[in-house]
Scaffold this motif. Sequence first.
Motif, PDB file in Angstrom:
ATOM      1  N   LYS A   1     -11.169  -2.388  12.228  1.00  0.00           N
ATOM      2  CA  LYS A   1      -9.793  -2.057  11.856  1.00  0.00           C
ATOM      3  C   LYS A   1      -9.557  -2.353  10.376  1.00  0.00           C
ATOM      4  CE  LYS A   1      -6.289  -3.101  14.534  1.00  0.00           C
ATOM      5  NZ  LYS A   1      -5.524  -1.840  14.703  1.00  0.00           N
ATOM      6  N   GLU A   2     -10.130  -3.448   9.890  1.00  0.00           N
ATOM      7  CA  GLU A   2      -9.951  -3.817   8.482  1.00  0.00           C
ATOM      8  C   GLU A   2     -10.519  -2.752   7.554  1.00  0.00           C
ATOM      9  OE1 GLU A   2      -8.041  -6.278   5.983  1.00  0.00           O
ATOM     10  OE2 GLU A   2      -8.216  -6.605   8.133  1.00  0.00           O
ATOM     11  N   ARG A   3     -11.606  -2.120   7.963  1.00  0.00           N
ATOM     12  CA  ARG A   3     -12.184  -1.062   7.138  1.00  0.00           C
ATOM     13  C   ARG A   3     -11.213   0.097   6.952  1.00  0.00           C
ATOM     14  NH1 ARG A   3     -17.934   0.348   9.747  1.00  0.00           N
ATOM     15  NH2 ARG A   3     -16.490   0.954  11.416  1.00  0.00           N
ATOM     16  N   CYS A   4     -10.261   0.239   7.852  1.00  0.00           N
ATOM     17  CA  CYS A   4      -9.293   1.336   7.782  1.00  0.00           C
ATOM     18  C   CYS A   4      -8.024   0.920   7.043  1.00  0.00           C
ATOM     19  CB  CYS A   4      -8.957   1.816   9.188  1.00  0.00           C
ATOM     20  SG  CYS A   4      -7.771   3.171   9.256  1.00  0.00           S
ATOM     21  N   VAL A   5      -7.477  -0.255   7.352  1.00  0.00           N
ATOM     22  CA  VAL A   5      -6.172  -0.648   6.817  1.00  0.00           C
ATOM     23  C   VAL A   5      -6.281  -1.348   5.472  1.00  0.00           C
ATOM     24  CG1 VAL A   5      -5.265  -0.869   9.150  1.00  0.00           C
ATOM     25  CG2 VAL A   5      -6.131  -2.901   7.988  1.00  0.00           C
TER      26      VAL A   5
ATOM     27  N   THR B   1      -5.775   7.367   8.992  1.00  0.00           N
ATOM     28  CA  THR B   1      -5.784   6.148   8.170  1.00  0.00           C
ATOM     29  C   THR B   1      -4.364   5.712   7.841  1.00  0.00           C
ATOM     30  OG1 THR B   1      -7.908   6.775   7.203  1.00  0.00           O
ATOM     31  CG2 THR B   1      -6.587   5.160   6.001  1.00  0.00           C
ATOM     32  N   PHE B   2      -3.511   6.663   7.468  1.00  0.00           N
ATOM     33  CA  PHE B   2      -2.128   6.324   7.129  1.00  0.00           C
ATOM     34  C   PHE B   2      -1.405   5.719   8.328  1.00  0.00           C
ATOM     35  CE2 PHE B   2       2.367   7.474   7.146  1.00  0.00           C
ATOM     36  CZ  PHE B   2       2.795   6.910   5.965  1.00  0.00           C
ATOM     37  N   PHE B   3      -1.507   6.354   9.478  1.00  0.00           N
ATOM     38  CA  PHE B   3      -0.779   5.868  10.649  1.00  0.00           C
ATOM     39  C   PHE B   3      -1.359   4.555  11.180  1.00  0.00           C
ATOM     40  CE2 PHE B   3       0.407  10.458  10.980  1.00  0.00           C
ATOM     41  CZ  PHE B   3       1.774  10.254  10.821  1.00  0.00           C
ATOM     42  N   GLU B   4      -2.645   4.333  10.982  1.00  0.00           N
ATOM     43  CA  GLU B   4      -3.231   3.051  11.379  1.00  0.00           C
ATOM     44  C   GLU B   4      -2.672   1.921  10.517  1.00  0.00           C
ATOM     45  OE1 GLU B   4      -5.605   0.540  13.688  1.00  0.00           O
ATOM     46  OE2 GLU B   4      -5.201   2.673  13.935  1.00  0.00           O
ATOM     47  N   ALA B   5      -2.562   2.172   9.198  1.00  0.00           N
ATOM     48  CA  ALA B   5      -1.989   1.161   8.313  1.00  0.00           C
ATOM     49  C   ALA B   5      -0.514   0.926   8.623  1.00  0.00           C
ATOM     50  CB  ALA B   5      -2.165   1.585   6.853  1.00  0.00           C
TER      51      ALA B   5
ATOM     52  N   GLN C   1       0.810  -1.221   0.000  1.00  0.00           N
ATOM     53  CA  GLN C   1       0.000   0.000   0.000  1.00  0.00           C
ATOM     54  C   GLN C   1       0.842   1.270   0.000  1.00  0.00           C
ATOM     55  OE1 GLN C   1      -3.192   0.230   2.847  1.00  0.00           O
ATOM     56  NE2 GLN C   1      -3.219  -1.993   3.111  1.00  0.00           N
ATOM     57  N   PHE C   2       2.061   1.184   0.497  1.00  0.00           N
ATOM     58  CA  PHE C   2       2.872   2.389   0.622  1.00  0.00           C
ATOM     59  C   PHE C   2       3.536   2.789  -0.695  1.00  0.00           C
ATOM     60  CE2 PHE C   2       2.645   0.557   4.892  1.00  0.00           C
ATOM     61  CZ  PHE C   2       2.053   1.620   5.547  1.00  0.00           C
TER      62      PHE C   2
ATOM     63  N   VAL D   1       3.448  -3.946  13.423  1.00  0.00           N
ATOM     64  CA  VAL D   1       3.119  -5.041  14.335  1.00  0.00           C
ATOM     65  C   VAL D   1       3.170  -6.385  13.610  1.00  0.00           C
ATOM     66  CG1 VAL D   1       1.286  -6.044  15.750  1.00  0.00           C
ATOM     67  CG2 VAL D   1       1.750  -3.597  15.863  1.00  0.00           C
ATOM     68  N   SER D   2       2.576  -6.449  12.417  1.00  0.00           N
ATOM     69  CA  SER D   2       2.556  -7.718  11.676  1.00  0.00           C
ATOM     70  C   SER D   2       3.960  -8.119  11.234  1.00  0.00           C
ATOM     71  CB  SER D   2       1.636  -7.601  10.455  1.00  0.00           C
ATOM     72  OG  SER D   2       2.109  -6.620   9.539  1.00  0.00           O
ATOM     73  N   ALA D   3       4.783  -7.140  10.795  1.00  0.00           N
ATOM     74  CA  ALA D   3       6.158  -7.447  10.406  1.00  0.00           C
ATOM     75  C   ALA D   3       6.964  -7.955  11.602  1.00  0.00           C
ATOM     76  CB  ALA D   3       6.819  -6.217   9.803  1.00  0.00           C
ATOM     77  N   HIS D   4       6.728  -7.391  12.763  1.00  0.00           N
ATOM     78  CA  HIS D   4       7.416  -7.848  13.975  1.00  0.00           C
ATOM     79  C   HIS D   4       7.041  -9.295  14.295  1.00  0.00           C
ATOM     80  CE1 HIS D   4       8.679  -8.175  18.146  1.00  0.00           C
ATOM     81  NE2 HIS D   4       7.418  -8.423  18.482  1.00  0.00           N
TER      82      HIS D   4
END
Length: 479
Positions: A163-167, A131-135, A112-113, A141-144
């Motif tokens: 949360k999915e609606r945002c990321v 929205t950007f900072f939530e993604a 997405q980036f 977190v997921s990469a960690h």
Amino acid sequence: AIFTGGGGVPFEADMEFGSDNFVKNPKSLRKRNGNDEFRPGAGTLSMERCFVEVLTRAGGPWSEGMESRAIPQAAITHVASKSKSSSSQHQQPARTLLYPGHEYTTDLLMRQFDQKNLPPDIGWNRTSPATFFEAASHYLVSAHRRALPPDQKLLTIPTPLDKERCVNPNYRMLRRRGERMGEALRLWYEYGARGTIETSKGADDVAAAAELERKRRRKSSGSVFATVYSTDLDSVVAALRSGKLAPSAAADELESLTGKLESRLVGRRPIPSTLPSHKNVYLGAVGLAMLGSGPSAVTVSDARIMGLAEPAERTDRISISRSRLIAALDGLGLLDQEDASPGLADIIRLLWKEARQDEDNDGRTKKLPECDTDGGTTENGDIESSSKTSDDDDDAIELGLLKLALFGVKLDTGPAKFCMPCGVGKNKKPRYDKGSWVERTKLRRTAGELVRHDPNTCLACRDVLATCPYSRREVCTPV
């Protein structure tokens, strides 16, 4: 098709033409208008329908009384907790968990980036900082979790649907379609609707709306990180140190800080009293099909085997469900934040009523064909299915009639020149009905927007201007 942070085209979807992929071929979108055909069961559009299906199932009738009902093994969503005292749909995403079948979260979030992977409508320059900072937070977190030693790796799923609606960019795209739909509905109600809606609001309604807004701003997103504007945080800290702010008031201020990032840095809205461009009329028709009709099969035989709706022979014949459209807008959070009156749900009901009148004048039958058209009701025994959400016989109406009532697009009643798929994707000239409100009002048609941005007050820009001597408001004396 559905993953955390992204999605993939379903195996059951039809093939997508290169001209239909507007991310890779943006020039193709500029030539589209409301009379052009599109295939909602192909490529990325079919994927969007699947995401809408999750929203409608999360708050559909099957979710009521889950305490005494076993959840099927093939369920897409799972209700994590259920409150007997509350059944409104806007609360469903907060307690609905998404369980994707594959662990692609980190890769999909990273994609997405790169702006090239996003449609222009949901690029980072058109979304809110929240929205950007939530993604970004969810990616970190997921990469960690996935970078831990092999014997300590953790899953990044399940994900709360709110949360999915945002990321997830697919949900952000659906929300943009819903916002565009709201703009078109309010323009139609102001200039094209023949009827009116009573808009009397009592004190209880105003108080309930204010309380809902306070709860929304104080709601915890469940994120590991919280992002705020540093100037806002500094002002609260300074007020606490000076004793000007009481602890309870400081707590309220701190709770509201994250909500301030939900506002976009650049405000955009359509120019008042103007008609949407031909391209936006096309996008509005696509939005109606995405939000108002369910997934369909590619062929009639596939539909009968898989228990899905049959594909429509042409775009204007797609069946749009009023209750599904309202449920989708509600699931996207577009009905909770309304401060205008009347509400979108009431305008949609009026649109359906007046489109029925156009249907009678056009001589078409109100009864849809017995064999299901694209997005129609299919009885397949799935207790989760949201394709039948209302017992009202007037719930479903053809897309062509909605385009006529909402946008003034002339009905395509002639025989198809080519069979599918050769007859799809051929650009047609925009044609509007001479008796429609669009032609009667003589409003100017434009794709322009009103943009609001002040570099002197924008928190992302004012630090740069502060170092520039020409940004000061004093009159400079030439030397």
